[in-house]
Write a protein that holds these residues in place. Sequence first.
Motif, short mmCIF file in Angstrom:
data_model
loop_
_atom_site.label_atom_id
_atom_site.label_comp_id
_atom_site.label_asym_id
_atom_site.label_seq_id
_atom_site.Cartn_x
_atom_site.Cartn_y
_atom_site.Cartn_z
N PRO A 38 0.76 -1.12 -0.05
CA PRO A 38 0.02 0.14 0.00
C PRO A 38 0.75 1.27 0.06
O PRO A 38 0.56 2.15 -0.58
N LEU A 39 2.19 1.16 0.72
CA LEU A 39 2.88 2.23 0.58
C LEU A 39 3.55 2.68 -0.62
O LEU A 39 3.58 3.73 -1.26
N HIS A 40 3.99 1.48 -1.35
CA HIS A 40 4.22 1.75 -2.76
C HIS A 40 3.71 2.37 -3.67
O HIS A 40 4.04 3.35 -4.28
N GLU A 41 2.37 1.80 -3.54
CA GLU A 41 1.31 2.46 -4.51
C GLU A 41 0.81 3.87 -3.94
O GLU A 41 0.65 4.81 -4.73
N GLN A 42 0.79 4.29 -2.77
CA GLN A 42 0.68 5.37 -2.25
C GLN A 42 1.65 6.59 -2.45
O GLN A 42 1.29 7.65 -3.13
N LEU A 43 2.81 6.01 -2.55
CA LEU A 43 3.90 6.91 -2.99
C LEU A 43 3.86 7.21 -4.19
O LEU A 43 4.14 8.34 -4.76
N ASP A 44 3.39 6.38 -5.19
CA ASP A 44 3.29 6.77 -6.46
C ASP A 44 2.23 7.75 -6.87
O ASP A 44 2.49 8.68 -7.56
N GLY A 45 1.24 7.44 -6.16
CA GLY A 45 0.23 8.73 -6.15
C GLY A 45 0.54 10.04 -5.94
O GLY A 45 0.34 11.06 -6.32
N LEU A 46 1.43 10.03 -4.68
CA LEU A 46 1.75 11.43 -4.27
C LEU A 46 2.91 12.02 -5.13
O LEU A 46 2.79 13.10 -5.56
#
Length: 146
Positions: A38-46
Amino acid sequence: MDVERIGTDLQDTLVELTDLSLQAKQLHWNVTGRHFLPLHEQLDGLTDEVRAAADAVAERAVALGYAPDGRVGTVAKESPLADVVGGRVADTEVVAHVVAVLGTVVERMRRRIDTLDELDPVTQDLLIGIVAGLEKQRWMFDAQQA
């Protein structure tokens, strides 16, 4: 209109957003731990959101007749953000770092918003919109520290 003053505020914002996007991508590649996915994906969004914001800031500067500088040397020299650590980074450290750097960027942009009130309401409005997105991002990362 004080193009130099407004341009300087936009340049400072561009530097911070560019550094923030690079840090988010660095952490995206190196996050480890139970919350990796989830962090990997959230960081892409950021990263995507911040890159779009940086582009809007640079284009506003150009529209006003100010030449923005997003070169890596300029960003490295002028960014006030805390450096991201190299190598693999534990998920809890990633969240804490992102919350801290988002806090720094938001605080500095809010000061610029205040000074832009009479200088240029269009630029002020641009920064207000960016801050709203960054504050939402900070909230979503910060909630993971509970």
